[in-house]
Every structure is written in C-alpha cells, then in structure tokens.
Design a protein around this motif. Structure first.
Motif, PDB file in Angstrom:
ATOM      1  N   VAL A   8       0.824  -1.209   0.000  1.00 49.91           N
ATOM      2  CA  VAL A   8       0.000   0.000   0.000  1.00 49.91           C
ATOM      3  C   VAL A   8       0.855   1.253   0.000  1.00 49.91           C
ATOM      4  CG1 VAL A   8      -1.655   1.344   1.341  1.00 49.91           C
ATOM      5  CG2 VAL A   8      -1.993  -1.115   1.060  1.00 49.91           C
ATOM      6  N   GLU A   9       1.713   1.413   0.999  1.00 50.66           N
ATOM      7  CA  GLU A   9       2.468   2.651   1.154  1.00 50.66           C
ATOM      8  C   GLU A   9       3.970   2.412   1.067  1.00 50.66           C
ATOM      9  OE1 GLU A   9       0.592   5.942   3.836  1.00 50.66           O
ATOM     10  OE2 GLU A   9       0.492   4.043   4.937  1.00 50.66           O
ATOM     11  N   LYS A  10       4.670   3.405   0.544  1.00 50.35           N
ATOM     12  CA  LYS A  10       6.128   3.389   0.578  1.00 50.35           C
ATOM     13  C   LYS A  10       6.598   3.931   1.923  1.00 50.35           C
ATOM     14  CE  LYS A  10       6.603   4.031  -4.421  1.00 50.35           C
ATOM     15  NZ  LYS A  10       7.222   4.831  -5.511  1.00 50.35           N
ATOM     16  N   GLN A  11       7.621   3.320   2.465  1.00 51.61           N
ATOM     17  CA  GLN A  11       8.195   3.752   3.736  1.00 51.61           C
ATOM     18  C   GLN A  11       9.714   3.816   3.581  1.00 51.61           C
ATOM     19  OE1 GLN A  11       6.171   0.501   5.908  1.00 51.61           O
ATOM     20  NE2 GLN A  11       5.325   2.093   7.234  1.00 51.61           N
ATOM     21  N   PRO A  12      10.221   4.879   3.000  1.00 55.68           N
ATOM     22  CA  PRO A  12      11.665   4.959   2.708  1.00 55.68           C
ATOM     23  C   PRO A  12      12.498   5.010   3.984  1.00 55.68           C
ATOM     24  CG  PRO A  12      10.583   7.055   2.267  1.00 55.68           C
ATOM     25  CD  PRO A  12       9.499   6.080   2.548  1.00 55.68           C
ATOM     26  N   ILE A  13      13.141   3.916   4.304  1.00 57.78           N
ATOM     27  CA  ILE A  13      13.924   3.833   5.537  1.00 57.78           C
ATOM     28  C   ILE A  13      15.421   3.684   5.251  1.00 57.78           C
ATOM     29  CG2 ILE A  13      12.041   2.852   6.910  1.00 57.78           C
ATOM     30  CD1 ILE A  13      13.249   0.084   6.437  1.00 57.78           C
ATOM     31  N   MET A  14      15.813   3.687   3.955  1.00 57.16           N
ATOM     32  CA  MET A  14      17.220   3.464   3.630  1.00 57.16           C
ATOM     33  C   MET A  14      17.500   3.914   2.201  1.00 57.16           C
ATOM     34  SD  MET A  14      17.241  -0.658   2.891  1.00 57.16           S
ATOM     35  CE  MET A  14      18.823  -0.570   2.045  1.00 57.16           C
ATOM     36  N   ASP A  15      18.765   3.940   1.874  1.00 55.44           N
ATOM     37  CA  ASP A  15      19.167   4.082   0.477  1.00 55.44           C
ATOM     38  C   ASP A  15      20.097   2.927   0.150  1.00 55.44           C
ATOM     39  OD1 ASP A  15      21.763   4.742   1.404  1.00 55.44           O
ATOM     40  OD2 ASP A  15      21.245   6.875   1.437  1.00 55.44           O
ATOM     41  N   ILE A  16      20.620   2.908  -1.040  1.00 52.90           N
ATOM     42  CA  ILE A  16      21.419   1.760  -1.472  1.00 52.90           C
ATOM     43  C   ILE A  16      22.727   1.639  -0.690  1.00 52.90           C
ATOM     44  CG2 ILE A  16      22.720   2.930  -3.296  1.00 52.90           C
ATOM     45  CD1 ILE A  16      22.109   0.370  -5.027  1.00 52.90           C
ATOM     46  N   ASN A  17      23.126   2.723  -0.004  1.00 55.02           N
ATOM     47  CA  ASN A  17      24.367   2.696   0.775  1.00 55.02           C
ATOM     48  C   ASN A  17      24.155   2.328   2.247  1.00 55.02           C
ATOM     49  OD1 ASN A  17      26.070   3.581  -1.417  1.00 55.02           O
ATOM     50  ND2 ASN A  17      25.139   5.614  -1.176  1.00 55.02           N
ATOM     51  N   THR A  18      22.908   2.210   2.653  1.00 51.36           N
ATOM     52  CA  THR A  18      22.614   1.871   4.047  1.00 51.36           C
ATOM     53  C   THR A  18      23.076   0.450   4.346  1.00 51.36           C
ATOM     54  OG1 THR A  18      20.678   3.323   4.035  1.00 51.36           O
ATOM     55  CG2 THR A  18      20.785   1.645   5.766  1.00 51.36           C
ATOM     56  N   PRO A  19      23.791   0.233   5.438  1.00 54.21           N
ATOM     57  CA  PRO A  19      24.206  -1.134   5.789  1.00 54.21           C
ATOM     58  C   PRO A  19      22.984  -2.026   6.003  1.00 54.21           C
ATOM     59  CG  PRO A  19      25.419   0.483   7.081  1.00 54.21           C
ATOM     60  CD  PRO A  19      24.332   1.230   6.387  1.00 54.21           C
ATOM     61  N   ILE A  20      22.923  -3.106   5.264  1.00 56.00           N
ATOM     62  CA  ILE A  20      21.763  -3.991   5.303  1.00 56.00           C
ATOM     63  C   ILE A  20      22.235  -5.430   5.446  1.00 56.00           C
ATOM     64  CG2 ILE A  20      21.639  -4.176   2.772  1.00 56.00           C
ATOM     65  CD1 ILE A  20      18.594  -4.337   3.038  1.00 56.00           C
ATOM     66  N   GLY A  21      21.422  -6.245   6.134  1.00 55.38           N
ATOM     67  CA  GLY A  21      21.739  -7.654   6.301  1.00 55.38           C
ATOM     68  C   GLY A  21      20.478  -8.484   6.230  1.00 55.38           C
ATOM     69  N   SER A  22      20.636  -9.798   6.372  1.00 58.40           N
ATOM     70  CA  SER A  22      19.470 -10.678   6.286  1.00 58.40           C
ATOM     71  C   SER A  22      19.776 -12.002   6.975  1.00 58.40           C
ATOM     72  CB  SER A  22      19.078 -10.926   4.821  1.00 58.40           C
ATOM     73  OG  SER A  22      20.123 -11.600   4.139  1.00 58.40           O
ATOM     74  N   ALA A  23      18.713 -12.722   7.292  1.00 61.85           N
ATOM     75  CA  ALA A  23      18.833 -14.057   7.876  1.00 61.85           C
ATOM     76  C   ALA A  23      17.501 -14.757   7.701  1.00 61.85           C
ATOM     77  CB  ALA A  23      19.202 -13.967   9.359  1.00 61.85           C
ATOM     78  N   GLY A  24      17.552 -16.060   7.780  1.00 57.43           N
ATOM     79  CA  GLY A  24      16.315 -16.827   7.691  1.00 57.43           C
ATOM     80  C   GLY A  24      16.501 -18.118   6.936  1.00 57.43           C
ATOM     81  N   SER A  25      15.445 -18.502   6.213  1.00 56.42           N
ATOM     82  CA  SER A  25      15.432 -19.778   5.515  1.00 56.42           C
ATOM     83  C   SER A  25      16.144 -19.651   4.168  1.00 56.42           C
ATOM     84  CB  SER A  25      13.984 -20.214   5.308  1.00 56.42           C
ATOM     85  OG  SER A  25      13.313 -19.261   4.504  1.00 56.42           O
ATOM     86  N   CYS A  26      15.972 -20.664   3.331  1.00 55.92           N
ATOM     87  CA  CYS A  26      16.651 -20.647   2.031  1.00 55.92           C
ATOM     88  C   CYS A  26      16.134 -19.508   1.150  1.00 55.92           C
ATOM     89  CB  CYS A  26      16.517 -21.983   1.319  1.00 55.92           C
ATOM     90  SG  CYS A  26      14.881 -22.710   1.364  1.00 55.92           S
ATOM     91  N   PHE A  27      14.891 -19.062   1.373  1.00 52.92           N
ATOM     92  CA  PHE A  27      14.394 -17.903   0.641  1.00 52.92           C
ATOM     93  C   PHE A  27      15.172 -16.655   1.048  1.00 52.92           C
ATOM     94  CE2 PHE A  27      11.344 -14.397  -0.041  1.00 52.92           C
ATOM     95  CZ  PHE A  27      11.125 -14.561  -1.394  1.00 52.92           C
ATOM     96  N   ALA A  28      15.555 -16.588   2.323  1.00 54.11           N
ATOM     97  CA  ALA A  28      16.355 -15.458   2.795  1.00 54.11           C
ATOM     98  C   ALA A  28      17.712 -15.424   2.106  1.00 54.11           C
ATOM     99  CB  ALA A  28      16.543 -15.549   4.308  1.00 54.11           C
TER     100      ALA A  28
END
Length: 700
Positions: A417-437
């Motif tokens: 529904v809505e955009k929530q801009p919380i970062m840009d392409i330079n923002t440190p980002i990570g992930s975890a989870g299952s094989c989809f992650a």
C-alpha cells in the motif's frame, strides 16, 4: 407416574425394600423429553443475557441463605395464615412475599444454577405438625419426580431451634447410586424412613446433611437431584415454611409475573407448566417487533430512533431522556428525518446544556464526546471501501481482469500500500532466515546494496564447510556463517549467543559422513571437533559485529513447526538421526512466534539504536510435517504460514521500527510462473520481483 410398576423385593435384615432399578431414566425421559423441559432449558440458556457467577449451589445442588426474610415478616405471615388460610392465598400477598424473598442474593443463586433466567411456577405456605414418620410420604427418603433442572426454595418462618424439624439431604453421588439400584422413584408407598441398611448393602455413602435453618433462612435445592426427607417437628410443635417451585425461563421472573403468568397457590403438575411455557413463548414472539432500518439513512420509526440512541450513548437514562425529548419536540420520526438531521438536533440539544453560569455536568460532556466518536465511526465505516482516499486505490478490491470499468490483473501488481523509505542503497543492510532469505541476500549483493559481510569461509584449511559456498565466491550466503534459520526461536538464540545474554551448551553432532554439525547452525559443518572449537568465539564476534553494523535487517520466517531440545533451546531445522532421544516436536502459537522475534529485536535494539527490522514470511512450503497423524502436509503448511503471517502483523503493529515485506503474498498470488519444477523453490526472476518490491517500498 407408574404407581403400579412391578418392583423387586430386597430384604436387608428386618427391613423390606422394594426397588425398581433405573426407574429414574424413565422419569427423566417423561419430563425432559416428553414434556419438553430439556428444550425449555436450552431456550432459556440461549436467551440469557445477564451475567452469572459460580456459587456453591452450582456444584452441590443445595445451598442455605441466611436471613433471607426478616423475623418480623415471618411472624406476620404465620399470624395471618392462622387468621385466614384462604385470604392469605391472594395474589397481593404472594406479590409482597415474592418481592422480599427473591432478592439479589437469591436471584444470583438461581440464575447461576440454571445459567438462565427463571420463573416461579407455584408457591404455598406449609404448616407441619408432629406426626408419625411412617404415615407421611414426605418424611421418607425420596426425590421429587420432575424435570432434572428445577429448584425448590423453602423459607423457614420459624426456626429449627423451636421445632427441631429439618430437611436432611444426601449428596449427589449417594443419590445417583440410589437411583441406579431403584430406590429413588419407586412407588410412593414403598419408600422408607430408614435406608441405612440399604445403603450399607450397596456400599452407598449414607451421610445425611442437616442444615438446621433459623427463622427467615432459605434452603435452595434441586429436589430431583438430591435425596431428602422431611423430619417432622417434635411433639406439640409446629413448623411453618414458605415453599416456591422455580423453573428455567427465557424471560425474567418479573416479566413473567407482570405480563404472562402469576404463580398459583399449591403444588402443581409439571405437565401444566410445559403448556404454559409454550403459550408464553408464542406470546413473546407475537409481541416482539423488529427494528426497521429505512433506506437513505432515514429515521422513520421510533424503534430505529431508540436503537440508535442506545448505540451512541453509554448512559441509558440519558439516551431515554433524549428519546423522549426528540419525540416531544416536533422533530418527529414520522416526518422521515434523516440521520444527519438527527445528529445535528442531538448535538444542539447537548450543547444547549452548557450554561456558563452553571457547573458543567459531566454526563453531558461525556455525551458530547460519545457523539463525536459515533460520527467518526460512521465516517470511517462510510469510507471503508472508497478508493479515492486510499494510498493505493488498487489495494481495496480484489483485482479482476474481466471488470468492465477497471480491469486489473494481480500478476501486474505489487501487493503493498504505502512506501516507507527507511534506507538508500548505501545503508548497511543484512538478512537471515530460511533458504528464501539466502536468495534475497544474493540478489541484494548482486544489485549493489551495501550488504554487510563480517564473516566468509575463504580459508580452505579452516576445517569449516558452508553448504553452497566455495572459498573465494563473490556472494556470501549471509552476513556471517550462522546458516539457515527456519524458526523464530532460532533468531532469538542468535542474538542471545552473540550478545552473551544466555549460556548455550556447545553441542556437536557427529554425522555419518564423518563431518561434525552444530545443531544451531544449519548448512554449516566442521571436519573436526578442533575446527568447531576454533571457530566458535570468532563466529559469535562476527555475528555481533554484523548486527551492530546493520541499520536495516531482513528476516524471513520459514516454519511454524520446530524441534526443541530437552534443555529448552531449539534446533535451527530438523534433528539428525542420532538426536531423536534429545528433542520434542513443537508447533508454535502466534504469541510464541511474536515473543521470539520481539526478543531478538529488543536485544539488538539495546546495542544498536538505529536497527530496523523488515519481516517477511517465506513462501517456500514445508518439506514435511510432524503433524501428519491429523494434518496433510498441504494443510499443515497453510496453518504454518498463517500463524507466521499473523505473528508478523502483530510485530509491526507493536513496534515503530519493524516493517512487513509482503514477499509471501507476491510469490503465491502475484507471480504467474513463480516456482521451480519441484514446486517448493522459487525461480530467480521471482526473487528479483521481491527485491524490486523491497526497493519500491523501502529504498529512497
């Protein structure tokens, strides 16, 4: 009822007992089914609106209320009875006595027992003088034939200390046993005052309970469920008591007395009341009126007006006052005034109560606030399905490619529904989870995002093996080598270990291949025990560094089913063959999943105030279910994903810095050709669409 039923004769000592085994079943059928009392009880319960509370009567079928009627009233009733035994039967006398006896305490007892409203079937004043016990049927142990759910209320007009008369009772268990052997509900003349030998013969717990009531005390009991007898007064003494028979009703006892049926004097046949009850039900239906809601918000009848006011205002007296004011003001519902005019009129009426020279009444302040809340609620309901005031007009109705005016295909849209801009392409980002992650992690790195990597596996001699990663590979599986995390407790455990919140045993599982496995790190293996120990602390430091550096972190919730070790910790996936003696299979609740992820988030947030969490639900279905005794894997998967989706919703609602990425919805609904041939893993182009949606929603 069946006075001539053939009885079995049993001689115990010198006493002869005549028994009709299980006669009670016939009695129950006659009253509860043939006379319709079971249906009467069910209708009464279904119509019950008042709250009820548990009382001793509810479980024991017997209760004593002290001081139910004042002693002076009791003496007055005795005096009037002796003066005019016919005149005291008049309805006016009954009306006064009923109002005093059926007070709040007694009312609570009775409605709690029935779990419904009730009515008074008959009443009487009983005068009992000393007599030969054997000559009185009521002095012999018995239960009253009648519905299984009815009550008798006896109010003692003079006390046990004066006449020594009482009503001993047996408990429900003893009574039930006497019913089974056929003593209860045998023929009237075959009953006995002494059943001690009979009870001893059949091992029945014979322990009569005597209440010894005082003047004005009320005994409430179910005469069909507890065996009892009337103990006559001592010589030259007399017992006086009020008797009331009470039955379940769909209507309040006052409504019944005032409008439908007044209790008659003297014991009555229960078959008569069944007919009366049917007549009352028919009458109530005929009297009942529906609330007609007219078109175009017209308030065209008084029932509608009264209903509206009762829904707007919590103060019923104020609502009734406004109702009467509106009816007397020429506003008149007969003129088909609409809701909007009605609300204006009510607001002006309320505002007119605020006089600057007088103290403001809090009731009117609250009323004004309630009408404001009502108008807002009305406005919200009216706009609920409008598309012109929504952030994404296409989000309201299910997309229909065949719609004449606005054809839409779900395959052409991203389900947010809505955009929530919380970062840009330079923002440190990570992930975890299952094989989809992992697929998300790979695409983030390929798309040039600032994906945080604090640990790789580029030393071929380290003895560490990360499945799917070869030393020197360009793209890391995750920020650190924590492996796949399929269930929510694994996320919490990751944070607890990284920040030293909780002690974990260093478990190492030997695999048949010769490798060693850490049960908390799926898809990670060690060639030797030494390699595991050498990696342990440096790995936790890498995890901690990643969680401290990341400002945005994406997790995918994979499975609701999980495996828990006996020490309370959870495996990241499924146990190896040599671990089944250490684990239990679990299916987590919504709240458990919420609590685990909330704990994970809270720990990191304490150390990294800029940390934001994006939660998604993995679309990849269960490989297998541990609930197959009751659920097919497809059904179990639907349940698993539903629980995780609800948990994600609650997490977002509860936290300012937790967001939801609808990857599950995108893959399962909005991708035309999402799956690899195994129907479990998604194609690269599908993941690319997820990343595209993530970029649209959260990236500046």
């Amino acid at each position: 009822m069946g006075e001539h039923t053939q009885a079995e004769v049993l001689n115990v000592g010198e006493i002869e007992y005549k028994l009709v085994p299980n006669r009670y079943l016939v009695t129950e059928k006659v009253f509860d089914e043939n006379f319709g009392y079971r249906a009467i009880c069910e209708r009464a319960k279904a119509a019950f609106e008042r709250t009820s509370t548990e009382t001793p009567l509810t479980t024991e079928h017997l209760h004593l209320l002290k001081g139910q009627l004042a002693s002076e009233v009791c003496q007055s009733v005795i005096d009037e009875f002796e003066q005019d035994q016919q005149g005291i039967r008049h309805e006016s006398v009954a009306q006064v006595l009923i109002e005093q006896v059926f007070n709040e305490d007694l009312d609570e007892q009775i409605r709690s027992y029935f779990n419904s409203e009730y009515c008074i079937f008959w009443w009487s004043i009983e005068k009992v003088a000393s007599t030969d016990e054997q000559s009185s049927v009521s002095a012999r142990w018995h239960c009253d034939a009648g519905p299984t759910k009815h009550l008798k209320v006896i109010v003692y007009l003079n006390g046990h200390d004066e006449h020594k008369s009482d009503t001993p009772f047996l408990d429900k268990q003893a009574t039930d046993k006497l019913k089974e052997i056929g003593y209860i509900f045998n023929n009237y003349n075959d009953r006995n005052t002494n059943i001690t030998p009979l009870c001893e013969h059949f091992n029945v717990n014979y322990n009569p309970q005597s209440l010894k009531p005082s003047v004005g005390d009320a005994v409430i009991f179910n005469p069909n469920q507890v065996a009892h007898r009337a103990l006559p007064p001592i010589p030259e003494k007399t017992r006086y008591a009020l008797h009331f028979c009470v039955l379940p009703s769909a209507l309040h006892w006052r409504d019944v007395i005032e409008n439908r049926y007044f209790p008659v004097y003297g014991c009555q046949d229960f078959m008569e009341f069944a007919a009366i009850c049917k007549k009352m039900t028919t009458q109530a239906l005929l009297e009942e009126d529906c609330i007609e809601i007219a078109t175009d918000y017209q308030v065209s009848n008084e029932q509608h007006l009264e209903y509206l006011l009762a829904n707007i205002f919590s103060n019923i007296s104020l609502a009734k006052a406004l109702f009467n004011h509106i009816k007397s003001s020429d506003f008149g519902v007969a003129e088909n005034n609409n809701l909007f005019a009605l609300l204006r009129f009510i607001k002006n009426t309320i505002i007119s109560q605020f006089d600057s020279k007088q103290i403001i009444q809090s009731d009117w302040v609250k009323a004004l606030s309630e009408i404001a809340e009502y108008e807002k609620s009305f406005l919200d309901a009216s706009n609920c399905y409008r598309i012109d005031n929504k952030p994404n007009p296409a989000a309201v109705f299910w997309p229909n490619p065949e719609h004449q005016a606005s054809p839409l295909s779900k395959f052409d849209m991203l389900p947010y529904v809505e955009k929530q801009p919380i970062m840009d392409i330079n923002t440190p980002i990570g992930s975890a989870g299952s094989c989809f992650a992992f697929e998300i992690a790979k695409h983030l790195q390929q798309a040039g995002y600032n994906y945080v990597i604090t640990e790789r596996n580029d030393d071929a001699l380290s003895g560490l093996v990360v499945d799917g990663y070869q030393p020197g590979d360009q793209y890391a599986k995750f920020c650190a080598n924590y492996g796949l995390l399929f269930n929510t407790p694994s996320f919490l455990q990751l944070a607890e270990k990284a920040f030293g919140v909780r002690h974990f045993n260093k478990l190492l599982i030997q695999h048949e291949s010769g490798y060693y496995l850490d049960p908390y790190r799926d898809n990670v293996a060690f060639e030797t025990k030494a390699a595991y120990l050498a990696d342990y602390d440096s790995h936790l430091e890498a995890v901690r560094s990643a969680l401290l550096e990341c400002k945005v972190f994406i997790i995918t919730l994979g499975l609701n089913e999980c495996w828990q070790l006996q020490d309370g910790t959870f495996l990241s996936r499924t146990p190896r063959e040599n671990m089944h003696h250490l684990v239990n299979h679990r299916s987590l609740t919504v709240q458990e999943n919420v609590d685990f992820i909330q704990g994970f988030f809270n720990i990191i947030k304490q150390h990294n105030r800029e940390f934001k969490l994006v939660v998604s639900v993995s679309p990849i279905p269960l490989l297998a279910t541990g609930r197959a005794d009751e659920h097919h894997v497809i059904s179990a998967n639907c349940y698993s994903k539903s629980v995780l989706r609800v948990a994600a919703e609650q997490l977002v609602a509860n936290n300012q810095d937790i967001y939801y990425l609808p990857s599950y919805e995108l893959v399962t609904e909005c991708c035309h050709d999402a799956w690899e041939p195994d129907s479990r893993h998604v194609k690269p182009k599908t993941v690319a669409r997820v990343i595209e949606m993530f970029k649209e929603m959260y990236v500046l």
